[in-house]
Design a protein around this motif. Structure first.
Motif, PDB file in Angstrom:
ATOM      1  N   ASN A   3       0.825  -1.210   0.000  1.00  0.00           N
ATOM      2  CA  ASN A   3       0.000   0.000   0.000  1.00  0.00           C
ATOM      3  C   ASN A   3       0.860   1.261   0.000  1.00  0.00           C
ATOM      4  N   ASP A   4       1.937   1.257   0.779  1.00  0.00           N
ATOM      5  CA  ASP A   4       2.844   2.404   0.802  1.00  0.00           C
ATOM      6  C   ASP A   4       3.484   2.615  -0.574  1.00  0.00           C
ATOM      7  N   ALA A   5       3.892   1.512  -1.203  1.00  0.00           N
ATOM      8  CA  ALA A   5       4.497   1.599  -2.535  1.00  0.00           C
ATOM      9  C   ALA A   5       3.490   2.134  -3.555  1.00  0.00           C
ATOM     10  N   LEU A   6       2.255   1.688  -3.479  1.00  0.00           N
ATOM     11  CA  LEU A   6       1.211   2.183  -4.380  1.00  0.00           C
ATOM     12  C   LEU A   6       0.939   3.669  -4.155  1.00  0.00           C
ATOM     13  N   ASP A   7       0.881   4.072  -2.892  1.00  0.00           N
ATOM     14  CA  ASP A   7       0.677   5.485  -2.579  1.00  0.00           C
ATOM     15  C   ASP A   7       1.820   6.338  -3.117  1.00  0.00           C
ATOM     16  N   GLU A   8       3.048   5.861  -2.941  1.00  0.00           N
ATOM     17  CA  GLU A   8       4.214   6.601  -3.433  1.00  0.00           C
ATOM     18  C   GLU A   8       4.199   6.679  -4.954  1.00  0.00           C
ATOM     19  N   THR A   9       3.833   5.596  -5.624  1.00  0.00           N
ATOM     20  CA  THR A   9       3.726   5.591  -7.086  1.00  0.00           C
ATOM     21  C   THR A   9       2.675   6.587  -7.551  1.00  0.00           C
ATOM     22  N   LYS A  10       1.551   6.631  -6.855  1.00  0.00           N
ATOM     23  CA  LYS A  10       0.485   7.583  -7.187  1.00  0.00           C
ATOM     24  C   LYS A  10       0.981   9.021  -7.004  1.00  0.00           C
ATOM     25  N   ASN A  11       1.706   9.277  -5.924  1.00  0.00           N
ATOM     26  CA  ASN A  11       2.249  10.618  -5.681  1.00  0.00           C
ATOM     27  C   ASN A  11       3.243  11.025  -6.763  1.00  0.00           C
ATOM     28  N   ILE A  12       4.086  10.100  -7.173  1.00  0.00           N
ATOM     29  CA  ILE A  12       5.065  10.390  -8.230  1.00  0.00           C
ATOM     30  C   ILE A  12       4.343  10.707  -9.527  1.00  0.00           C
ATOM     31  N   TYR A  13       3.328   9.919  -9.861  1.00  0.00           N
ATOM     32  CA  TYR A  13       2.566  10.164 -11.081  1.00  0.00           C
ATOM     33  C   TYR A  13       1.881  11.531 -11.027  1.00  0.00           C
ATOM     34  N   GLN A  14       1.301  11.862  -9.889  1.00  0.00           N
ATOM     35  CA  GLN A  14       0.636  13.161  -9.733  1.00  0.00           C
ATOM     36  C   GLN A  14       1.632  14.307  -9.925  1.00  0.00           C
ATOM     37  N   ASP A  15       2.860  14.124  -9.442  1.00  0.00           N
ATOM     38  CA  ASP A  15       3.886  15.151  -9.631  1.00  0.00           C
ATOM     39  C   ASP A  15       4.291  15.275 -11.087  1.00  0.00           C
ATOM     40  N   LEU A  16       4.298  14.146 -11.816  1.00  0.00           N
ATOM     41  CA  LEU A  16       4.699  14.179 -13.215  1.00  0.00           C
ATOM     42  C   LEU A  16       3.644  14.827 -14.104  1.00  0.00           C
ATOM     43  N   MET A  17       2.383  14.501 -13.886  1.00  0.00           N
ATOM     44  CA  MET A  17       1.308  15.067 -14.682  1.00  0.00           C
ATOM     45  C   MET A  17       0.087  15.261 -13.801  1.00  0.00           C
ATOM     46  N   PRO A  18       0.063  16.338 -13.041  1.00  0.00           N
ATOM     47  CA  PRO A  18      -1.067  16.557 -12.137  1.00  0.00           C
ATOM     48  C   PRO A  18      -2.362  16.770 -12.922  1.00  0.00           C
ATOM     49  N   SER A  19      -3.408  16.067 -12.547  1.00  0.00           N
ATOM     50  CA  SER A  19      -4.682  16.184 -13.258  1.00  0.00           C
ATOM     51  C   SER A  19      -5.233  17.601 -13.164  1.00  0.00           C
ATOM     52  N   ILE A  20      -4.949  18.300 -12.079  1.00  0.00           N
ATOM     53  CA  ILE A  20      -5.435  19.675 -11.928  1.00  0.00           C
ATOM     54  C   ILE A  20      -4.881  20.575 -13.038  1.00  0.00           C
ATOM     55  N   LEU A  21      -3.686  20.281 -13.524  1.00  0.00           N
ATOM     56  CA  LEU A  21      -3.079  21.075 -14.596  1.00  0.00           C
ATOM     57  C   LEU A  21      -3.915  20.952 -15.868  1.00  0.00           C
ATOM     58  N   HIS A  22      -4.304  19.746 -16.184  1.00  0.00           N
ATOM     59  CA  HIS A  22      -5.108  19.496 -17.380  1.00  0.00           C
ATOM     60  C   HIS A  22      -6.544  19.967 -17.195  1.00  0.00           C
ATOM     61  N   ASP A  23      -7.115  19.692 -16.039  1.00  0.00           N
ATOM     62  CA  ASP A  23      -8.538  19.959 -15.804  1.00  0.00           C
ATOM     63  C   ASP A  23      -8.851  21.425 -15.504  1.00  0.00           C
ATOM     64  N   PHE A  24      -7.977  22.104 -14.769  1.00  0.00           N
ATOM     65  CA  PHE A  24      -8.303  23.453 -14.297  1.00  0.00           C
ATOM     66  C   PHE A  24      -7.322  24.537 -14.739  1.00  0.00           C
ATOM     67  N   GLY A  25      -6.144  24.149 -15.219  1.00  0.00           N
ATOM     68  CA  GLY A  25      -5.215  25.142 -15.733  1.00  0.00           C
ATOM     69  C   GLY A  25      -3.989  25.361 -14.863  1.00  0.00           C
ATOM     70  N   ILE A  26      -3.135  26.223 -15.360  1.00  0.00           N
ATOM     71  CA  ILE A  26      -1.833  26.446 -14.745  1.00  0.00           C
ATOM     72  C   ILE A  26      -1.917  27.128 -13.388  1.00  0.00           C
ATOM     73  N   VAL A  27      -2.805  28.107 -13.230  1.00  0.00           N
ATOM     74  CA  VAL A  27      -2.845  28.849 -11.973  1.00  0.00           C
ATOM     75  C   VAL A  27      -3.286  27.954 -10.807  1.00  0.00           C
ATOM     76  N   PRO A  28      -4.384  27.185 -10.930  1.00  0.00           N
ATOM     77  CA  PRO A  28      -4.735  26.288  -9.830  1.00  0.00           C
ATOM     78  C   PRO A  28      -3.664  25.218  -9.566  1.00  0.00           C
ATOM     79  N   ALA A  29      -3.013  24.727 -10.634  1.00  0.00           N
ATOM     80  CA  ALA A  29      -1.970  23.707 -10.459  1.00  0.00           C
ATOM     81  C   ALA A  29      -0.777  24.279  -9.700  1.00  0.00           C
ATOM     82  N   ILE A  30      -0.361  25.481 -10.073  1.00  0.00           N
ATOM     83  CA  ILE A  30       0.748  26.130  -9.368  1.00  0.00           C
ATOM     84  C   ILE A  30       0.349  26.431  -7.926  1.00  0.00           C
TER      85      ILE A  30
END
Length: 161
Positions: A3-30
């Protein structure tokens, strides 16, 4: 452990391509990146993006996001800063990202023109992809300012109303 490994993998993926960047734009992502950084580093961040009106491509959004990650990572590792100010704005012809800290500063002109850290080199390479410019202004014991300017395409200078 799994579970810890899965959580860490999810966090790494979120850092690489945060869904907020695609869904809401640069200002909310920043904004989210700054809140997370502030919480984890205890370095105060002031974000000013109220004069940002340009609707940029996902590729440029991701570039700006990565640059900010690089900048914040360098500040956390090296600057011993207590405060960071981030500005994101555009003019009719250019987009600007400015990252300033009140840290220890560094001598980036040193022995040769390539005497910058890996993170700063990464910033330069990303900005070059968009024909942009980077200026590093740093003063020992006062802080560092990174100014990124990316020209906006003439055909696509769309301003959000």
């Amino acid at each position: 452990l799994i579970n810890d490994a899965l959580d860490e993998t999810k966090n790494i993926y979120q850092d690489l391509m945060p869904s907020i960047l695609h869904d809401f734009g640069i200002v909310p992502a920043i904004g989210q990146l700054c809140k997370t950084f502030e919480k984890n580093s205890h370095i105060k961040i002031q974000l000013n993006a109220k004069h940002y009106t340009y609707k940029c491509s996902l590729k440029l959004k991701l570039c700006l996001y990565r640059i900010l990650q690089y900048g914040l990572n360098n500040i956390r590792k090296h600057a011993q800063a207590t405060e960071v100010e981030i500005q994101l704005f555009n003019s009719e012809h250019s987009l600007f990202l400015i990252i300033e800290d009140n840290g220890t500063g560094f001598n980036h002109k040193g022995k040769g023109k390539d005497n910058v850290t890996f993170g700063l080199t990464g910033i330069q390479e990303r900005v070059r992809e968009f024909n942009g410019k980077v200026n590093f202004n740093s003063t020992i014991n006062i802080g560092t300012e990174i100014i990124i300017e990316v020209p906006l395409p003439k055909k696509k200078r769309q301003i959000i109303k």
